[in-house]
Design an enzyme around this catalytic site. Structure first.
Site, PDB file in Angstrom:
ATOM      1  N   GLU A  85      -1.409   3.286 -22.257  1.00 38.42           N
ATOM      2  CA  GLU A  85      -0.976   2.175 -23.151  1.00 38.42           C
ATOM      3  C   GLU A  85      -2.228   1.097 -23.072  1.00 38.42           C
ATOM      4  O   GLU A  85      -3.029   1.210 -21.719  1.00 38.42           O
ATOM      5  CB  GLU A  85       0.724   1.681 -22.566  1.00 38.42           C
ATOM      6  CG  GLU A  85      -0.016   1.424 -21.150  1.00 38.42           C
ATOM      7  CD  GLU A  85       1.530   1.609 -20.194  1.00 38.42           C
ATOM      8  OE1 GLU A  85       2.898   1.152 -21.402  1.00 38.42           O
ATOM      9  OE2 GLU A  85       1.628   0.599 -19.578  1.00 38.42           O
ATOM     10  N   CYS A 106      -5.463  -5.521 -21.715  1.00 37.80           N
ATOM     11  CA  CYS A 106      -5.247  -4.820 -20.454  1.00 37.80           C
ATOM     12  C   CYS A 106      -5.430  -2.974 -20.026  1.00 37.80           C
ATOM     13  O   CYS A 106      -4.670  -2.491 -21.480  1.00 37.80           O
ATOM     14  CB  CYS A 106      -4.054  -5.235 -19.581  1.00 37.80           C
ATOM     15  SG  CYS A 106      -3.947  -3.793 -18.684  1.00 37.80           S
ATOM     16  N   CYS A 113      -1.433   7.921 -11.650  1.00 35.28           N
ATOM     17  CA  CYS A 113      -2.367   8.014 -10.754  1.00 35.28           C
ATOM     18  C   CYS A 113      -1.930   8.799  -9.601  1.00 35.28           C
ATOM     19  O   CYS A 113      -1.140   9.118  -9.819  1.00 35.28           O
ATOM     20  CB  CYS A 113      -2.452   5.935 -10.670  1.00 35.28           C
ATOM     21  SG  CYS A 113      -3.142   5.561  -9.249  1.00 35.28           S
ATOM     22  N   CYS A 117       0.808   3.771  -4.440  1.00 36.35           N
ATOM     23  CA  CYS A 117       1.435   2.843  -4.358  1.00 36.35           C
ATOM     24  C   CYS A 117       3.028   2.825  -4.607  1.00 36.35           C
ATOM     25  O   CYS A 117       3.853   2.702  -5.800  1.00 36.35           O
ATOM     26  CB  CYS A 117       0.636   1.684  -5.026  1.00 36.35           C
ATOM     27  SG  CYS A 117      -0.867   1.813  -4.512  1.00 36.35           S
ATOM     28  N   CYS A 120       5.081   1.034  -7.593  1.00 38.28           N
ATOM     29  CA  CYS A 120       4.314   1.355  -9.004  1.00 38.28           C
ATOM     30  C   CYS A 120       5.114   2.725 -10.363  1.00 38.28           C
ATOM     31  O   CYS A 120       4.488   3.340  -9.848  1.00 38.28           O
ATOM     32  CB  CYS A 120       2.602   1.122  -8.343  1.00 38.28           C
ATOM     33  SG  CYS A 120       1.609   1.631 -10.196  1.00 38.28           S
ATOM     34  N   CYS A 334       1.755  -2.558 -15.840  1.00 40.91           N
ATOM     35  CA  CYS A 334       1.161  -1.158 -17.011  1.00 40.91           C
ATOM     36  C   CYS A 334       1.607  -0.147 -16.433  1.00 40.91           C
ATOM     37  O   CYS A 334       2.358  -0.181 -15.184  1.00 40.91           O
ATOM     38  CB  CYS A 334      -0.020  -1.650 -16.486  1.00 40.91           C
ATOM     39  SG  CYS A 334      -0.049  -2.961 -17.661  1.00 40.91           S
TER      40      CYS A 334
HETATM   41  N1  SAH Z   1      -5.520   1.065  -9.575  1.00 36.30           N
HETATM   42  C1  SAH Z   1      -5.621  -0.157 -10.054  1.00 36.30           C
HETATM   43  C2  SAH Z   1      -5.485  -0.453 -11.149  1.00 36.30           C
HETATM   44  C3  SAH Z   1      -4.240  -0.692 -12.275  1.00 36.30           C
HETATM   45  S1  SAH Z   1      -3.854  -2.660 -11.671  1.00 36.30           S
HETATM   46  C4  SAH Z   1      -5.024  -1.402  -8.845  1.00 36.30           C
HETATM   47  O1  SAH Z   1      -4.172  -0.912  -8.438  1.00 36.30           O
HETATM   48  O2  SAH Z   1      -5.571  -2.107  -8.587  1.00 36.30           O
HETATM   49  C5  SAH Z   1      -1.820  -2.401 -12.113  1.00 36.30           C
HETATM   50  C6  SAH Z   1      -1.541  -3.697 -11.043  1.00 36.30           C
HETATM   51  O3  SAH Z   1      -0.127  -4.095 -11.551  1.00 36.30           O
HETATM   52  C7  SAH Z   1      -1.562  -3.875  -9.934  1.00 36.30           C
HETATM   53  O4  SAH Z   1      -2.187  -4.842  -9.139  1.00 36.30           O
HETATM   54  C8  SAH Z   1      -0.274  -3.466  -9.463  1.00 36.30           C
HETATM   55  O5  SAH Z   1      -0.981  -3.568  -8.035  1.00 36.30           O
HETATM   56  C9  SAH Z   1       0.623  -4.143 -10.402  1.00 36.30           C
HETATM   57  N2  SAH Z   1       2.264  -3.689  -9.985  1.00 36.30           N
HETATM   58  C10 SAH Z   1       2.347  -2.306 -10.327  1.00 36.30           C
HETATM   59  N3  SAH Z   1       3.335  -2.236 -10.744  1.00 36.30           N
HETATM   60  C11 SAH Z   1       3.646  -3.684 -10.171  1.00 36.30           C
HETATM   61  C12 SAH Z   1       5.444  -3.951 -10.169  1.00 36.30           C
HETATM   62  N4  SAH Z   1       6.221  -3.061  -9.903  1.00 36.30           N
HETATM   63  N5  SAH Z   1       5.867  -5.052 -10.239  1.00 36.30           N
HETATM   64  C13 SAH Z   1       3.954  -6.186 -10.119  1.00 36.30           C
HETATM   65  N6  SAH Z   1       2.724  -5.422 -10.181  1.00 36.30           N
HETATM   66  C14 SAH Z   1       2.718  -4.482  -9.932  1.00 36.30           C
HETATM   67 FE1  SF4 Z   2      -2.134   3.492  -8.663  1.00 36.32          FE
HETATM   68 FE2  SF4 Z   2      -0.454   2.081  -9.338  1.00 36.32          FE
HETATM   69 FE3  SF4 Z   2      -1.438   2.129  -6.806  1.00 36.32          FE
HETATM   70 FE4  SF4 Z   2      -2.935   0.789  -9.224  1.00 36.32          FE
HETATM   71  S1  SF4 Z   2      -1.119   0.483  -8.324  1.00 36.32           S
HETATM   72  S2  SF4 Z   2      -3.559   1.935  -7.548  1.00 36.32           S
HETATM   73  S3  SF4 Z   2      -2.367   2.097 -10.187  1.00 36.32           S
HETATM   74  S4  SF4 Z   2      -0.377   3.936  -7.750  1.00 36.32           S
END
Ligand code: SAH
Ligand code: SF4
Length: 346
Positions: A85, A106, A113, A117, A120, A334
């Site tokens: 997306e 974005c 991934c 995390c 996420c 996302c």
């Molecule tokens: N993998 C890279 C790029 C993805 S960025 C990274 O982690 O930086 C995606 C962003 O959305 C990151 O800052 C991540 O921490 C945030 N994100 C992921 N899940 C989220 C959630 N449930 N609520 C708010 N932010 C979230």
């Molecule tokens: Fe991967 Fe989500 Fe962690 Fe970014 S925040 S590294 S997209 S698992």
């Protein structure tokens, strides 16, 4: 979609004159040709040969969520039937870049991934594959066609870890920033990473002045390890050493992304440690109240707690942003739309 260098090599192999490269680049990036067939100033045999090897449009639009004056999510299908997306965010208070008449896109860099995390959606089903440079750049071209708007700000904050797809990311950046390509200024591009130290160092050597955002989410190892497994490999101190190297080579501020999760990282003492860390590298902080993910148990702190957290930072002289209004945070999570689509198909 190809870089200028790749195209020149390919044309040389085909015994074609060098000026064809500029003709083709003009068709792809300026005239936005949808097929090789349209490229009327190329010999038909060359068009056929290229069409067989390089599909011009690797992505198919499947679904849009949101409307013209809100954030819009486009669900896109890849040639191997996977989904990614891309999210178009209308003008909003400046978080990245300077102006507010921005259309921020974005983009995703991988399918899934590998970094897992714990808050996420993108990591829930693990890692499937890297996106090619063409698949990354096509998200911009398609979003512009679907919306009729020019993307003038780009964040690599969709699905995936862009720095784990380093070669394709660099090729995509070449296509995006070059004057023969999409010609978006490097200062309007932010690459976000969970903190891959060797790749941050490599990225700092790129000539383009792209911006860097770090998904920090925990100001010390103990807190960060609870929610980000990557911290075991690259602990906070090592990460900040890499950020100091970045600072010594680039002259814009790093952004620290910090999701606020109740009972995990959102207490005032976390804010105090974060303030010191941010000040040590002159970074600004973007606070994001946790956005609910189906299947995960984390809780967003109250608005008062979020504001209190922010005030600890600002009192310490650290510049911090916090957006509390719901509905706008679609961009902060996302991965969720793809997940819904795939679940619906099972
Ligand atoms: N993998 C890279 C790029 C993805 S960025 C990274 O982690 O930086 C995606 C962003 O959305 C990151 O800052 C991540 O921490 C945030 N994100 C992921 N899940 C989220 C959630 N449930 N609520 C708010 N932010 C979230
Ligand atoms: Fe991967 Fe989500 Fe962690 Fe970014 S925040 S590294 S997209 S698992």
């Amino acid at each position: 979609m190809l870089t200028r260098t790749q195209l020149a090599e390919l044309l040389a192999q085909e015994g074609q004159p060098a000026y064809r490269a500029d003709q083709i680049l003009d068709w792809i990036y300026k005239k936005r040709a949808q097929t090789w067939e349209e490229m009327s100033n190329l010999p038909p045999a060359l068009r056929t040969a290229l069409a067989e090897q390089y599909p011009l449009r690797p992505l198919t639009h499947t679904l849009t969520k949101g409307s013209a004056d809100t954030t819009r999510k486009f669900l896109l299908e890849l040639p191997d039937k996977r989904y990614i997306e891309t999210v178009l965010i209308p003008a909003s208070p400046a978080l990245y870049g300077e102006t507010s008449d921005r259309h921020t896109l974005c983009v995703s860099s991988q399918v899934g991934c590998a970094y897992g995390c714990k808050f996420c959606a993108s990591g829930l089903d693990g890692f499937t594959r890297n996106l090619t440079a063409a698949e990354i750049v096509s998200q911009i071209i398609l979003a512009e066609e679907l919306s009729g708007e020019k993307v003038n700000n780009l964040v690599f904050m969709g699905m995936g870890e862009p720095l784990a797809n380093f070669t394709n990311l660099c090729q995509a950046l070449d296509m995006i920033t070059s004057d023969w390509g999409l010609n978006i200024g490097a200062r309007r591009i932010t690459v976000s990473t969970s903190g891959l130290v060797p790749q941050i160092k490599k990225l700092s050597d790129l000539p383009q002045q792209i911006r860097l955002a770090i998904s920090l989410h925990g100001p010390d190892d103990e807190t960060r390890e609870k929610i980000m497994p990557v911290n075991k490999k690259y602990p906070v101190a090592e990460l900040f050493d890499a950020l100091r190297i970045w600072n010594s080579k680039k002259n814009q501020k790093i952004t620290l992304e910090y999701i606020l999760i109740d009972g995990i990282n959102a207490d005032p003492h976390h804010a105090a440690i974060l303030a010191k860390r941010a000040a040590s590298i002159r970074a600004k902080v973007n606070l994001i109240p946790y956005n609910t993910v189906e299947g995960l148990q984390w809780v967003r702190p109250s608005d008062e707690d979020c504001l209190r957290f922010k005030s600890v930072l600002t009192k310490a002289g650290v510049s911090a942003t916090l957006r509390l209004e719901k509905g706008h945070d679609i961009d902060a999570a996302c991965g969720q739309l793809r997940l819904k689509k795939e679940k619906a198909e099972i």
